[in-house]
Design a protein around this motif. Structure first.
Motif, PDB file in Angstrom:
ATOM      1  N   ARG A  13       0.864  -1.192   0.000  1.00  0.00           N
ATOM      2  CA  ARG A  13       0.000   0.000   0.000  1.00  0.00           C
ATOM      3  C   ARG A  13       0.897   1.238   0.000  1.00  0.00           C
ATOM      4  NH1 ARG A  13      -5.348  -0.170   1.044  1.00  0.00           N
ATOM      5  NH2 ARG A  13      -5.274   1.934   1.875  1.00  0.00           N
ATOM      6  N   ASP A  15       0.694   4.727   0.079  1.00  0.00           N
ATOM      7  CA  ASP A  15      -0.235   5.811   0.363  1.00  0.00           C
ATOM      8  C   ASP A  15       0.364   6.727   1.429  1.00  0.00           C
ATOM      9  OD1 ASP A  15      -0.528   4.365   2.728  1.00  0.00           O
ATOM     10  OD2 ASP A  15      -2.522   3.620   2.214  1.00  0.00           O
ATOM     11  N   TYR A  47      -1.758  -1.059  -4.313  1.00  0.00           N
ATOM     12  CA  TYR A  47      -2.631   0.086  -4.107  1.00  0.00           C
ATOM     13  C   TYR A  47      -1.775   1.340  -4.006  1.00  0.00           C
ATOM     14  CZ  TYR A  47      -5.652   3.416  -1.731  1.00  0.00           C
ATOM     15  OH  TYR A  47      -6.356   4.547  -1.394  1.00  0.00           O
ATOM     16  N   LEU A  48      -2.196   2.396  -4.701  1.00  0.00           N
ATOM     17  CA  LEU A  48      -1.579   3.698  -4.488  1.00  0.00           C
ATOM     18  C   LEU A  48      -2.651   4.760  -4.611  1.00  0.00           C
ATOM     19  CD1 LEU A  48       0.411   5.036  -7.489  1.00  0.00           C
ATOM     20  CD2 LEU A  48      -0.588   2.790  -7.613  1.00  0.00           C
ATOM     21  N   ASP A  49      -2.451   5.866  -3.928  1.00  0.00           N
ATOM     22  CA  ASP A  49      -3.433   6.939  -3.956  1.00  0.00           C
ATOM     23  C   ASP A  49      -2.781   8.239  -4.412  1.00  0.00           C
ATOM     24  OD1 ASP A  49      -1.992   7.809  -1.752  1.00  0.00           O
ATOM     25  OD2 ASP A  49      -3.638   7.571  -0.322  1.00  0.00           O
ATOM     26  N   SER A  51      -1.736  10.739  -2.760  1.00  0.00           N
ATOM     27  CA  SER A  51      -0.554  11.171  -2.003  1.00  0.00           C
ATOM     28  C   SER A  51       0.698  10.448  -2.514  1.00  0.00           C
ATOM     29  CB  SER A  51      -0.740  10.970  -0.497  1.00  0.00           C
ATOM     30  OG  SER A  51      -0.881   9.612  -0.177  1.00  0.00           O
TER      31      SER A  51
END
Length: 95
Positions: A13, A15, A47-49, A51
């Protein structure tokens, strides 16, 4: 002579929770004048967002100031799609 590079293996993840670790890793790299390339290893990223995208943009800008290159390696799946949608290939080298 081969250019010196350093690889940062990103977590599953990528993030905001990784922000402090990311900053610490990249600060060390930016301080080393012998390193010319920073490889961001996405092999485990699922997963990356936004930010995470911001961290990559910040890293690219800081690296450009000290004549270093940011390269994204081992990216696939959803992470690759997100980087493509965000046009990150215009900012960093994606291999």
């Amino acid at each position: 002579m081969k250019e010196a590079s350093m690889t940062i293996k990103l977590p599953e993840r990528f993030d905001f929770s990784y922000h402090k670790d990311f900053y610490n890793h990249t600060a060390d790299i930016l301080a080393k004048s012998s390193l010319k390339e920073v490889q961001m290893d996405f092999s485990q990223v699922e997963y990356l967002d936004s930010s995470a995208l911001g961290m990559l943009v910040m890293l690219q800008k800081k690296c450009a100031e000290v004549n270093k290159r940011v390269v994204v390696i081992n990216v696939s799946g959803v992470a690759a799609e997100i980087l493509q949608i965000a046009n990150m290939d215009k900012l960093v080298d994606i291999r």
